[in-house]
Motif scaffolding. Structure first.
Motif, PDB file in Angstrom:
ATOM      1  N   LEU A  80       0.828  -1.196   0.000  1.00 36.41           N
ATOM      2  CA  LEU A  80       0.000   0.000   0.000  1.00 36.41           C
ATOM      3  C   LEU A  80       0.870   1.257   0.000  1.00 36.41           C
ATOM      4  N   ARG A  81       1.919   1.243   0.790  1.00 39.22           N
ATOM      5  CA  ARG A  81       2.837   2.389   0.816  1.00 39.22           C
ATOM      6  C   ARG A  81       3.479   2.604  -0.557  1.00 39.22           C
ATOM      7  N   THR A  82       3.855   1.512  -1.213  1.00 36.18           N
ATOM      8  CA  THR A  82       4.468   1.618  -2.536  1.00 36.18           C
ATOM      9  C   THR A  82       3.506   2.257  -3.525  1.00 36.18           C
ATOM     10  N   LYS A  83       2.247   1.802  -3.520  1.00 38.99           N
ATOM     11  CA  LYS A  83       1.263   2.323  -4.469  1.00 38.99           C
ATOM     12  C   LYS A  83       0.855   3.754  -4.134  1.00 38.99           C
ATOM     13  N   LEU A  84       0.935   4.126  -2.864  1.00 37.72           N
ATOM     14  CA  LEU A  84       0.630   5.499  -2.457  1.00 37.72           C
ATOM     15  C   LEU A  84       1.830   6.438  -2.664  1.00 37.72           C
ATOM     16  N   ARG A  85       2.970   5.866  -3.061  1.00 34.54           N
ATOM     17  CA  ARG A  85       4.228   6.625  -3.171  1.00 34.54           C
ATOM     18  C   ARG A  85       4.603   7.243  -1.826  1.00 34.54           C
ATOM     19  N   ASP A  86       4.387   6.452  -0.791  1.00 34.80           N
ATOM     20  CA  ASP A  86       4.632   6.915   0.583  1.00 34.80           C
ATOM     21  C   ASP A  86       5.991   6.399   1.052  1.00 34.80           C
ATOM     22  N   ARG A  87       7.027   6.739   0.291  1.00 37.78           N
ATOM     23  CA  ARG A  87       8.364   6.212   0.575  1.00 37.78           C
ATOM     24  C   ARG A  87       8.861   6.589   1.959  1.00 37.78           C
ATOM     25  N   ASP A  88       8.540   7.801   2.401  1.00 39.88           N
ATOM     26  CA  ASP A  88       9.014   8.271   3.707  1.00 39.88           C
ATOM     27  C   ASP A  88       8.031   7.978   4.836  1.00 39.88           C
ATOM     28  N   GLN A  89       6.966   7.229   4.524  1.00 38.55           N
ATOM     29  CA  GLN A  89       5.979   6.814   5.522  1.00 38.55           C
ATOM     30  C   GLN A  89       5.367   8.011   6.261  1.00 38.55           C
ATOM     31  N   GLU A  90       5.041   9.030   5.490  1.00 40.14           N
ATOM     32  CA  GLU A  90       4.430  10.216   6.074  1.00 40.14           C
ATOM     33  C   GLU A  90       2.904  10.136   6.069  1.00 40.14           C
ATOM     34  N   MET A  91       2.352   9.282   5.200  1.00 35.27           N
ATOM     35  CA  MET A  91       0.902   9.067   5.192  1.00 35.27           C
ATOM     36  C   MET A  91       0.534   7.894   6.088  1.00 35.27           C
ATOM     37  N   LEU A  92       1.101   6.730   5.786  1.00 30.73           N
ATOM     38  CA  LEU A  92       0.804   5.526   6.561  1.00 30.73           C
ATOM     39  C   LEU A  92       1.916   5.372   7.591  1.00 30.73           C
ATOM     40  N   VAL A  93       1.678   5.950   8.758  1.00 29.55           N
ATOM     41  CA  VAL A  93       2.710   6.089   9.786  1.00 29.55           C
ATOM     42  C   VAL A  93       2.687   4.899  10.746  1.00 29.55           C
ATOM     43  N   THR A  94       3.833   4.294  10.964  1.00 32.35           N
ATOM     44  CA  THR A  94       3.951   3.235  11.961  1.00 32.35           C
ATOM     45  C   THR A  94       4.114   3.844  13.345  1.00 32.35           C
ATOM     46  N   VAL A  95       3.261   3.444  14.274  1.00 31.52           N
ATOM     47  CA  VAL A  95       3.373   3.869  15.669  1.00 31.52           C
ATOM     48  C   VAL A  95       3.901   2.656  16.434  1.00 31.52           C
ATOM     49  N   ARG A  96       5.149   2.696  16.772  1.00 31.31           N
ATOM     50  CA  ARG A  96       5.849   1.518  17.297  1.00 31.31           C
ATOM     51  C   ARG A  96       5.131   0.921  18.507  1.00 31.31           C
ATOM     52  N   GLY A  97       4.886  -0.380  18.430  1.00 29.29           N
ATOM     53  CA  GLY A  97       4.252  -1.095  19.526  1.00 29.29           C
ATOM     54  C   GLY A  97       2.745  -0.932  19.589  1.00 29.29           C
ATOM     55  N   LYS A  98       2.172  -0.100  18.700  1.00 28.92           N
ATOM     56  CA  LYS A  98       0.727   0.153  18.759  1.00 28.92           C
ATOM     57  C   LYS A  98       0.003  -0.149  17.456  1.00 28.92           C
ATOM     58  N   GLY A  99       0.580   0.188  16.321  1.00 31.90           N
ATOM     59  CA  GLY A  99      -0.096  -0.062  15.058  1.00 31.90           C
ATOM     60  C   GLY A  99       0.230   0.991  14.026  1.00 31.90           C
ATOM     61  N   TRP A 100      -0.799   1.451  13.296  1.00 34.26           N
ATOM     62  CA  TRP A 100      -0.592   2.415  12.217  1.00 34.26           C
ATOM     63  C   TRP A 100      -1.617   3.539  12.311  1.00 34.26           C
ATOM     64  N   ARG A 101      -1.196   4.711  11.877  1.00 34.31           N
ATOM     65  CA  ARG A 101      -2.089   5.861  11.773  1.00 34.31           C
ATOM     66  C   ARG A 101      -1.973   6.409  10.363  1.00 34.31           C
ATOM     67  N   PHE A 102      -3.124   6.738   9.748  1.00 33.03           N
ATOM     68  CA  PHE A 102      -3.110   7.253   8.387  1.00 33.03           C
ATOM     69  C   PHE A 102      -3.333   8.759   8.376  1.00 33.03           C
ATOM     70  N   HIS A 103      -2.410   9.494   7.733  1.00 35.69           N
ATOM     71  CA  HIS A 103      -2.533  10.940   7.556  1.00 35.69           C
ATOM     72  C   HIS A 103      -2.725  11.213   6.064  1.00 35.69           C
ATOM     73  N   SER A 104      -3.848  11.804   5.712  1.00 32.53           N
ATOM     74  CA  SER A 104      -4.092  12.079   4.307  1.00 32.53           C
ATOM     75  C   SER A 104      -4.190  13.564   4.021  1.00 32.53           C
ATOM     76  N   ARG A 105      -3.789  14.399   4.979  1.00 28.35           N
ATOM     77  CA  ARG A 105      -3.886  15.846   4.783  1.00 28.35           C
ATOM     78  C   ARG A 105      -2.930  16.299   3.687  1.00 28.35           C
ATOM     79  N   GLN A 106      -3.423  17.235   2.896  1.00 26.19           N
ATOM     80  CA  GLN A 106      -2.569  17.818   1.863  1.00 26.19           C
ATOM     81  C   GLN A 106      -1.502  18.688   2.518  1.00 26.19           C
ATOM     82  N   PRO A 107      -0.306  18.688   2.023  1.00 20.79           N
ATOM     83  CA  PRO A 107       0.736  19.547   2.574  1.00 20.79           C
ATOM     84  C   PRO A 107       0.388  21.013   2.343  1.00 20.79           C
ATOM     85  N   THR A 108       0.705  21.866   3.308  1.00 20.80           N
ATOM     86  CA  THR A 108       0.417  23.293   3.167  1.00 20.80           C
ATOM     87  C   THR A 108       1.645  24.048   2.674  1.00 20.80           C
TER      88      THR A 108
END
Length: 232
Positions: free
Chosen positions: A204-232
Motif C-alpha cells: 500500500l505504501r508503494t502504491k501510495l508513493r509513501d516512501r518516507d511513511q508520512e501518510m501511513l505512519v507506523t506507531v511503534r508497539g501500537k499499530g498504524w495511523r493514516f494521515h491524508s492531509r494535503q501539505p500546506t
C-alpha cells in the motif's frame, strides 16, 4: 468484516437466556459468558460486533472488563446492562467508553431498539466517501484506483482497498494489528500467525508513493495511523 454477532456477559442464567433468545429472535448471532473472568477472555479474543455487559459479575466486574477492553479494542461498541441505576455508575460506565446504559428490567422491544441504535451508530456507519484527496493525488475506493497529479495512476487490490478504506475511516487514530485482522481480514489475532498484513502495508505504501511513511505512519508497539492531509 465480522458479522452481526453479539457477545453477552451476564451471570444470571435466566436473564442471560432471555437476552440471548431476544437477540436471536431479532436476527443476531450470539456468544455468551456467565462470569467476569471468562467473559473478559472472550471479549478480548472473539470476533463480534457488540458487547452487552452486566456490571456485577463473579471474577472480574463489568467496570474492569470495560476498562481492559477499551485499552485493547478501543473501537469496540459496548452496552451496559445493569440493575444499578445510580448516576455515578452511569457516568462511570459512559466515561469508560460504553455506548449506552440500559437499566434492568427492560423489555425485549427496548433491548432490540437500543442494540439497533448502537449498531447503526458504531458498527454500521455509512461507508466513507469513495473519493479522498491524498498528497500528490486522490484515491477512488469504489474503483480501487489512485490518480496522481502527474497523470499516472496505480490500481489497488480488493484487500488493499479494504485496508485503505478502514484506515481512512479511522479518522487519524492509531489502529492496531489485532483490530485490522479482526475487522478487515475477519481473523482471530490470537490464532493467527501471518505476515500478510505487513506485506499489504508495504504494498500500500508503494502504491501510495509513501516512501518516507508520512501518510501511513507506523506507531511503534501500537499499530498504524493514516494521515491524508494535503501539505500546506
Amino acid at each position: 468484516m465480522t458479522d452481526s454477532t453479539i457477545l453477552v456477559i451476564e451471570d444470571d442464567a435466566a436473564i442471560r437466556r432471555g437476552v440471548v433468545d431476544a437477540l436471536e429472535y431479532g436476527g443476531y448471532r450470539t456468544l455468551e459468558a456467565g462470569d467476569g473472568t471468562g467473559g473478559l477472555e472472550l471479549a478480548l479474543k472473539a470476533n463480534y460486533r457488540l458487547l452487552l455487559l452486566d456490571l456485577v459479575l463473579p471474577g472480574r466486574d463489568g467496570f474492569s472488563i470495560l476498562a481492559e477492553l477499551k485499552k485493547k479494542r478501543p473501537g469496540q461498541p459496548v452496552i451496559i446492562l445493569s440493575a444499578r441505576g445510580e448516576e455515578n455508575d452511569r457516568v462511570r460506565g459512559l466515561g469508560l467508553g460504553a455506548d449506552d446504559y440500559v437499566m434492568k428490567p427492560f423489555s425485549v422491544r427496548e433491548l432490540l431498539a437500543r442494540v439497533e441504535a448502537v449498531m447503526r451508530r458504531t458498527c454500521e456507519r455509512p461507508a466513507p466517501a469513495d473519493e479522498h484527496p491524498l498528497p500528490g493525488g486522490k484515491v477512488d475506493l469504489a474503483s480501487g484506483r489512485i490518480d496522481f497529479t502527474d497523470g499516472t495512476d496505480a490500481l489497488l487490490s480488493e484487500r488493499e482497498t479494504d485496508l485503505l478504506r478502514y484506515l481512512l475511516d479511522s479518522s487519524g487514530r492509531v489502529v492496531s494489528r489485532d483490530e485490522i485482522l479482526r475487522h478487515v481480514w475477519g481473523l482471530d489475532p490470537a490464532r493467527t500467525e501471518t505476515r500478510t498484513l505487513d506485506m499489504h502495508i508495504m504494498h500500500l505504501r508503494t502504491k501510495l508513493r509513501d516512501r518516507d511513511q508520512e501518510m501511513l505512519v507506523t506507531v511503534r508497539g501500537k499499530g498504524w495511523r493514516f494521515h491524508s492531509r494535503q501539505p500546506t
